[in-house]
Design an enzyme around this catalytic site. Sequence first.
Site, short mmCIF file in Angstrom:
data_model
loop_
_atom_site.label_atom_id
_atom_site.label_comp_id
_atom_site.label_asym_id
_atom_site.label_seq_id
_atom_site.Cartn_x
_atom_site.Cartn_y
_atom_site.Cartn_z
CD GLU A 115 -3.08 -0.96 0.23
OE1 GLU A 115 -2.98 -0.21 -0.77
OE2 GLU A 115 -3.79 -2.23 0.17
CG HIS B 232 -0.76 0.22 -4.09
ND1 HIS B 232 -1.81 -0.62 -3.90
CD2 HIS B 232 0.13 -0.82 -4.84
CE1 HIS B 232 -1.71 -1.83 -4.28
NE2 HIS B 232 -0.42 -1.87 -4.86
CE1 TYR C 256 -3.09 5.00 -8.65
CE2 TYR C 256 -3.15 4.33 -6.27
CZ TYR C 256 -3.58 4.15 -7.62
OH TYR C 256 -4.37 2.82 -8.19
CD GLU D 72 -7.46 -3.08 0.37
OE1 GLU D 72 -6.39 -2.99 -0.17
OE2 GLU D 72 -7.87 -4.07 1.29
CD GLU E 188 -5.46 -2.21 -3.52
OE1 GLU E 188 -5.87 -2.77 -2.58
OE2 GLU E 188 -4.70 -1.23 -3.10
#
Length: 325
Positions: free
Chosen positions: A107, A110, A114, A170, A204
């Site tokens: 995570e 991720h 982003y 998710e 995910e």
Amino acid sequence: MSHGEETELLLDPKEERFVLLPIKYHDIWKMYKKAESSFWTVEEVSLDKDIDDWGKLNAKERHFISYVLAFFAASDGIVNLNLVERFSTEVKVLEARFFYGFQMAIENIHSEMYSLLIDTYIRDNDEKNFLFDAIRTIPSVKEKADWAIRWIEDKNSDFATRLVAFACVEGIFFSGAFASIFWLKKRGLMPGLTFSNELISRDEGLHCEFACLLHYHLKKKCNRIKEVVMDAVEIEKKFLSESLPVNLIGMNCNLMCRYIEFVADRLLENLGEERVYNATNPFDFMENISLVGKTNFFDKRESQYQKAFVGIENGNDSFRIDVDF
């Protein structure tokens, strides 16, 4: 832990141990090894062509992508907050704690990805800061964030119910946005964005499968599955048909709503419930890329990101949620 949860082996302090071997929960361990084999870093994603493609998009398309990325950037932090403050301390089984520990690292990747995408595409610092602070500045993003945070702070709902809620975060809250980015891939645009989308959507999907697996192990299942799932579906449909309508990038809002229902039906079945919507998948390009129930779409390391030899072991699966529909 409530009185009714005292007999749950997953949550039982007597199950706590510090030495991994011998493995006690082979299906949970196998899921961890599957996650481990899928590790990647942001350095593997090239954004060179994306900068040129960003200029080819119209203002509506740039607005849509910016807001989707803003939601994603905030949401991974919320998922990690739940893992740190609730799930990883509540669950006592070491194999599951291994998975949660690895999920937290993923995570973080991720979130880094982003944030890097926003930082690369958006040149204006004020706009950039506005997007980075989306859970405060963008009402539609705040609504979804508030729904997830509510479950983190909920002291009355049992573990099973909160587990289902974060499977929805998710599995459902991400599904439409993932599909919208794959839609851009059909046009041959933004290869860095679409490749990172492949990597993250697979991660995910696995996290959502893991939630279903843990729910399978619980003696006392959530008795509010349909209620929680349908609530998440309505929020997601509103997000992508009203707040940030997908017609901004040329997608059909009604078809997107049907796709969200399709994903929700698969999640319901993986949680042992009957379908509610009986929806079919309206997007042919998502046939092999679904968040729930199919995680075997990675065949190349431009998509081939499974590490060699990791996760190869003997033994039979005791739990399967990769059924085709």
